[in-house]
Design an enzyme around this catalytic site. Structure first.
Site, mmCIF file in Angstrom:
data_model
loop_
_atom_site.group_PDB
_atom_site.id
_atom_site.type_symbol
_atom_site.label_atom_id
_atom_site.label_comp_id
_atom_site.label_asym_id
_atom_site.label_seq_id
_atom_site.Cartn_x
_atom_site.Cartn_y
_atom_site.Cartn_z
ATOM 1 N N LYS A 96 78.731 -53.425 44.784
ATOM 2 C CA LYS A 96 78.937 -52.698 46.041
ATOM 3 C C LYS A 96 80.285 -51.956 46.014
ATOM 4 O O LYS A 96 80.379 -50.792 46.413
ATOM 5 C CB LYS A 96 78.873 -53.670 47.232
ATOM 6 C CG LYS A 96 77.460 -54.177 47.471
ATOM 7 C CD LYS A 96 77.371 -55.340 48.445
ATOM 8 C CE LYS A 96 75.918 -55.844 48.509
ATOM 9 N NZ LYS A 96 75.717 -56.996 49.377
ATOM 10 N N GLN A 100 78.988 -61.116 52.865
ATOM 11 C CA GLN A 100 78.037 -61.420 51.796
ATOM 12 C C GLN A 100 77.383 -62.777 52.046
ATOM 13 O O GLN A 100 78.068 -63.764 52.312
ATOM 14 C CB GLN A 100 78.768 -61.393 50.441
ATOM 15 C CG GLN A 100 77.865 -61.542 49.248
ATOM 16 C CD GLN A 100 76.905 -60.367 49.050
ATOM 17 O OE1 GLN A 100 77.184 -59.236 49.461
ATOM 18 N NE2 GLN A 100 75.768 -60.623 48.441
ATOM 19 N N ASP A 122 74.795 -53.891 57.275
ATOM 20 C CA ASP A 122 73.650 -54.635 56.756
ATOM 21 C C ASP A 122 72.442 -54.484 57.676
ATOM 22 O O ASP A 122 71.313 -54.777 57.277
ATOM 23 C CB ASP A 122 73.990 -56.141 56.677
ATOM 24 C CG ASP A 122 74.381 -56.577 55.271
ATOM 25 O OD1 ASP A 122 73.838 -56.014 54.306
ATOM 26 O OD2 ASP A 122 75.228 -57.486 55.161
HETATM 27 N N1 GUN Z 1 73.085 -61.347 49.743
HETATM 28 C C1 GUN Z 1 72.107 -60.836 48.939
HETATM 29 N N2 GUN Z 1 71.791 -59.588 49.345
HETATM 30 C C2 GUN Z 1 72.577 -59.303 50.405
HETATM 31 C C3 GUN Z 1 72.721 -58.160 51.251
HETATM 32 O O1 GUN Z 1 72.047 -57.126 51.110
HETATM 33 N N3 GUN Z 1 73.649 -58.258 52.232
HETATM 34 C C4 GUN Z 1 74.389 -59.382 52.422
HETATM 35 N N4 GUN Z 1 75.261 -59.394 53.423
HETATM 36 N N5 GUN Z 1 74.283 -60.455 51.665
HETATM 37 C C5 GUN Z 1 73.381 -60.410 50.656
#
Ligand code: GUN
Length: 307
Positions: free
Chosen positions: A69, A113, A136
């Site tokens: 990311k 996350q 998200d």
């Molecule tokens: N953990 C795995 N995929 C994601 C995601 O797209 N967003 C978040 N916040 N946590 C994750």
């Protein structure tokens, strides 16, 4: 619409004749378009979009996702702010950080996350993030808006799947779409988006009787269960489009999805590989949401078909 991607550009360089629906060339195009949007915001509005990423503990898969990311931010010119908190962080400590990020006008997107360590409450954290910064798309306000058909910030994975289907010119109208998995982050919002696109949607889950019979009727199959090889290749309707959201690390270290890929590929019109499929779209869509959030804050509309 605050931010409109150029779909014709997204379809460039895609091999529409291939069975493999690849996320990599699409992600590259999306990030290039978003870099243009960032440039516009910077030159015309003197603002650089900023994403704050919060990771608690050192879950190995999360560290890989977070790194990807941050890398995508760098590629688009989005400012990234990484907050790494120790594994014994309390809910109160995380909430204090989220309140600070909510109040910081320089921050346009906030992502916690997941998964959080066992002792923490993920829903409480999600609900604390300001809906306008919830890139998200997990906040109940944003999920509710999606259901009402006016979503601004939508969950990245299902939205990324929709972008992929558009770029590969899959006509969803009247299609029978089967979604396997009913998670808040993928299955449920996916079903909503497919309904919005005028598909007929069936949602299957762990209590569904005769999963196989539902899968066999799917013109479009989206699988998001995290159960490796749950869907047998022989179940795929010939000519179907298969979207595999699952990702499991096998004992030999390789990554694999929820669909028996080799057999399914022989029957499908399109199938997404794991890795290199949907995961790419999730990251690109997170950046799209961050830029959209900045546009929303500034009251700016960017149409990348004309920019
Ligand atoms: N953990 C795995 N995929 C994601 C995601 O797209 N967003 C978040 N916040 N946590 C994750």
């Amino acid at each position: 619409m605050l931010l409109t991607l150029d779909d014709n550009d997204l379809s460039q360089n895609l091999d529409l004749d291939s069975t493999v629906m690849s996320g990599r060339p699409l992600k590259k195009r999306m990030l290039a378009q978003l870099a243009r949007a960032v440039q516009i915001l910077e030159q015309q509005h003197h603002v650089r979009p900023c994403l704050a990423v919060v990771q608690v503990g050192d879950h190995p898969a999360s560290s890989v996702y977070v790194r990807n990311k941050i890398l995508a931010c760098k590629k688009t010119g989005v400012v990234s702010m990484l907050h790494e908190l120790p594994g014994d962080t309390t809910d109160a400590e995380l909430h204090a950080l989220l309140e600070r990020l909510n109040a910081d006008p320089a921050v346009h997107g906030i992502l916690v996350q997941l998964p959080l360590p066992e002792h923490m409450d993920p829903q409480a954290a999600i609900q604390l993030i300001s809906p306008s910064k919830d890139v998200d798309g997990y906040h109940p306000v944003n999920l509710g808006d999606l259901m009402a058909g006016r979503g601004a910030l939508e969950p990245c994975t299902p939205r990324g799947v929709m972008t992929m289907l558009r770029a590969y010119k899959v006509d969803l109208v009247g299609m029978h779409a089967v979604v396997v998995g009913r998670s808040m982050t993928v299955g449920r919002p996916m079903a909503q988006m497919l309904m919005r696109a005028n598909a007929t949607v069936t949602v299957c889950h762990r209590f569904t009787k005769d999963l196989q019979e539902h899968v066999k009727r799917a013109d479009l199959l989206v699988v998001a269960t995290g159960v490796h090889n749950l869907i047998k290749g022989e179940w795929i309707k010939p000519g179907a489009t298969v979207i595999d959201v699952g990702i499991t690390r096998l004992e030999d270290g390789s990554l694999s999805g929820d669909v028996d890929y080799d057999v399914a590929r022989e029957r499908a019109r399109y199938i997404t590989p794991v890795p290199g499929g949907v995961g790419q779209m999730t990251v690109a869509t997170l950046l799209e949401n961050t830029v959209r959030s900045a546009c929303q804050t500034l009251g700016v509309e960017i149409d990348l078909r004309r920019a």
